[in-house]
Design an enzyme around this catalytic site. Structure first.
Site, PDB file in Angstrom:
ATOM      1  N   SER A  99       0.789  -1.255  -0.020  1.00  0.00           N
ATOM      2  CA  SER A  99       0.188   0.006   0.116  1.00  0.00           C
ATOM      3  C   SER A  99       0.814   1.219  -0.014  1.00  0.00           C
ATOM      4  CB  SER A  99      -0.952  -0.008   1.211  1.00  0.00           C
ATOM      5  OG  SER A  99      -1.836   0.738   1.144  1.00  0.00           O
ATOM      6  N   ASP A 242      -2.412   6.415  -3.309  1.00  0.00           N
ATOM      7  CA  ASP A 242      -1.266   5.718  -2.921  1.00  0.00           C
ATOM      8  C   ASP A 242      -0.821   4.672  -3.731  1.00  0.00           C
ATOM      9  OD1 ASP A 242      -3.399   3.983  -2.523  1.00  0.00           O
ATOM     10  OD2 ASP A 242      -2.715   3.472  -0.293  1.00  0.00           O
ATOM     11  N   ASP A 244      -1.189   1.286  -4.095  1.00  0.00           N
ATOM     12  CA  ASP A 244      -2.072   0.400  -4.477  1.00  0.00           C
ATOM     13  C   ASP A 244      -3.210   1.038  -4.725  1.00  0.00           C
ATOM     14  OD1 ASP A 244      -2.968   0.616  -2.004  1.00  0.00           O
ATOM     15  OD2 ASP A 244      -3.436  -1.493  -1.769  1.00  0.00           O
ATOM     16  N   ASP A 246      -5.841   2.358  -3.349  1.00  0.00           N
ATOM     17  CA  ASP A 246      -7.144   1.951  -2.908  1.00  0.00           C
ATOM     18  C   ASP A 246      -7.475   3.270  -1.613  1.00  0.00           C
ATOM     19  OD1 ASP A 246      -5.272   1.625  -0.667  1.00  0.00           O
ATOM     20  OD2 ASP A 246      -5.965  -0.070   0.278  1.00  0.00           O
TER      21      ASP A 246
END
EC number: 5.4.2.10
Length: 446
Positions: A99, A242, A244, A246
């Site tokens: 992440s 960010d 990833d 999400d």
């Protein structure tokens, strides 16, 4: 050793998260999913970290060794993995990502066949299998029963269609200038594509991943570049993802970051006004600002709180029959369109709000006054049980007696203690924060 944290398995690649551990985790998860298998297929995606190659190959080895067929789709956002897992009718989906962390770390997140993150009870079952050598050994197959793997490179189109379907058909971005910071992460291709296909003029930052520059002074946690670029290019909005994709951080037309709780309040009220908000309220976490409570109450809406983590937010959403929730950090879940936090879906709803209300972001996205709030992350050598720290109960009681709301918790992914204080009196809050930091530095790092 405990495998699962607040968001899957995460740690430094090559030390904690080795190829051996990744393969064994994949085998353990595969054994669990095999017991409920429908299609004997598992989807695997990743972000742009160099270590993703090592971990992906280890996961594929582990899954095929126990007879699973694997579909590899390369770098894709975490919410895309959730969507495509269900869309392609796989038994499960696996996302390789840490992440917002720097490139040295990596992680493994699991989704079930419906695209939902696994509940803690299932993670515990997988951990039990992981540590059971006999079960792992017995599950391995031979000859024609060994699984196969194939790479599919064109599934990005399915996710782009899903994103575009979340945006109202009666709107267009043709008059919008948007700065997008892709964090050199998993959203570097899909982010610019979907915004441009909806008509926007897009200035893209940090969309050249090299395996090491993910989240490096860019993206949702480092907004200097996107803020400056919004002003430089006179953009209507800035969007920072960010690693990833999400989570999302929104920047208004003046180059100022919009607080995550303000964003939740604005979107929740917008959905309520349009009649699309279900359950009579929204879900946020224990870290949300008390100003959000006041705003929701004024709107005749309820605010439900969950533990930290978008998985916990979603659990409360399901329990209360609510379709909107999120975290102050930028994880926003709109369950009509996504099964997990989705930075691009959230950004598109913000753009819809601006177009429908004909307002600038600086006005539309700050609908209430925030209570003064401060969050400090303290690096710790060991994570002592908080209830066993001498003098802590007395400290917290003093805060309560002086009208200072507090939340003290360890990070689920890093060796850090998070201390959050909130009070209508900012001066009082800052004084108490200095005391709390000094107290914990002595208690946990002596």
């Amino acid at each position: 050793m405990k495998l699962f944290g607040t968001d899957g398995v995460r740690g430094e690649a090559g030390t904690f998260l080795t190829a051996e551990l990744a393969m064994r985790v994949a085998m353990a998860a595969g054994i669990y999913f095999k017991a409920h298998s429908i299609t004997n297929k598992i989807l695997v995606g990743k972000d742009t970290r160099r270590s993703g190659y090592m971990i992906e190959n280890a996961i594929v080895s582990g899954l095929t060794a126990i007879g699973y067929d694997v579909i590899q789709i390369g770098p894709m956002p975490t919410p895309a993995i959730a969507f495509i897992t269900e869309n392609m009718r796989c038994d499960a989906g696996i996302m390789i990502s840490a992440s917002h962390n720097s490139f040295e770390d990596n992680g493994i997140k699991f989704f079930d066949g419906r695209g939902d993150k696994l509940p803690h009870s299932v993670e515990e079952e997988i951990e039990k299998i992981f540590f059971d050598k006999d079960t792992i050994l017995e599950a391995q197959t031979q000859g024609k029963y060994i699984g196969k793997a194939k790479r599919i490179d064109d599934v990005i189109g399915r996710y782009i269609v899903q994103l575009k379907n979340s945006f109202p058909r009666d709107l267009s971005l043709k008059d919008m200038r948007i700065v997008l910071d892709a964090a050199n992460g998993a959203g570097y291709m899909v982010g610019p594509t979907v915004l441009e296909e909806l008509g926007a003029e897009v200035i893209v930052l940090h969309n050249k991943p090299d395996g090491f520059n993910i989240n490096d002074s860019c993206g949702a946690l480092h907004t200097k570049d996107v803020c400056e670029s919004v002003v430089k290019y006179r953009a209507d909005l800035g969007i920072a993802l960010d690693g990833d994709a999400d989570r999302v951080v929104i920047v208004d037309e003046n180059g100022v970051v919009v607080d995550g709780d303000q964003l939740l309040g604005a979107l929740g009220a917008f959905m309520s006004d349009r009649g699309t908000l279900k359950g009579g309220g929204i879900v946020s976490t224990v870290m949300s600002n008390r100003g959000l409570d006041d705003f929701m109450s004024d709107k005749g809406l309820k605010l439900f709180r969950s533990d930290v983590g978008d998985k916990n937010v979603l659990e409360v959403m399901k329990k209360e029959g609510i379709n909107f929730g999120g975290e102050q950090s930028g994880h926003v879940i709109i369950s009509d369109f996504a099964k997990t936090g989705d930075g691009l879906v959230s950004a598109l709803q913000v753009l819809a709000l601006l177009l429908k209300t004909s307002q600038k972001a600086s006005k539309a996205l700050r609908p209430f006054a925030l209570y003064p709030q401060k969050l400090v992350n303290i690096k710790v050598k060991t994570k002592k049980v908080l209830s066993e720290i001498d003098g802590l109960d007395e400290k917290l009681k003093e805060l309560d007696e002086n009208g200072v709301h507090h939340l003290v918790r360890y990070s689920g992914t890093e060796n850090k203690l998070r201390v959050l204080l909130e009070c209508k009196d900012a001066k009082k809050m800052n004084l108490y924060m200095d005391e709390m930091v000094e107290f914990f530095q002595k208690a946990l790092n002596a």
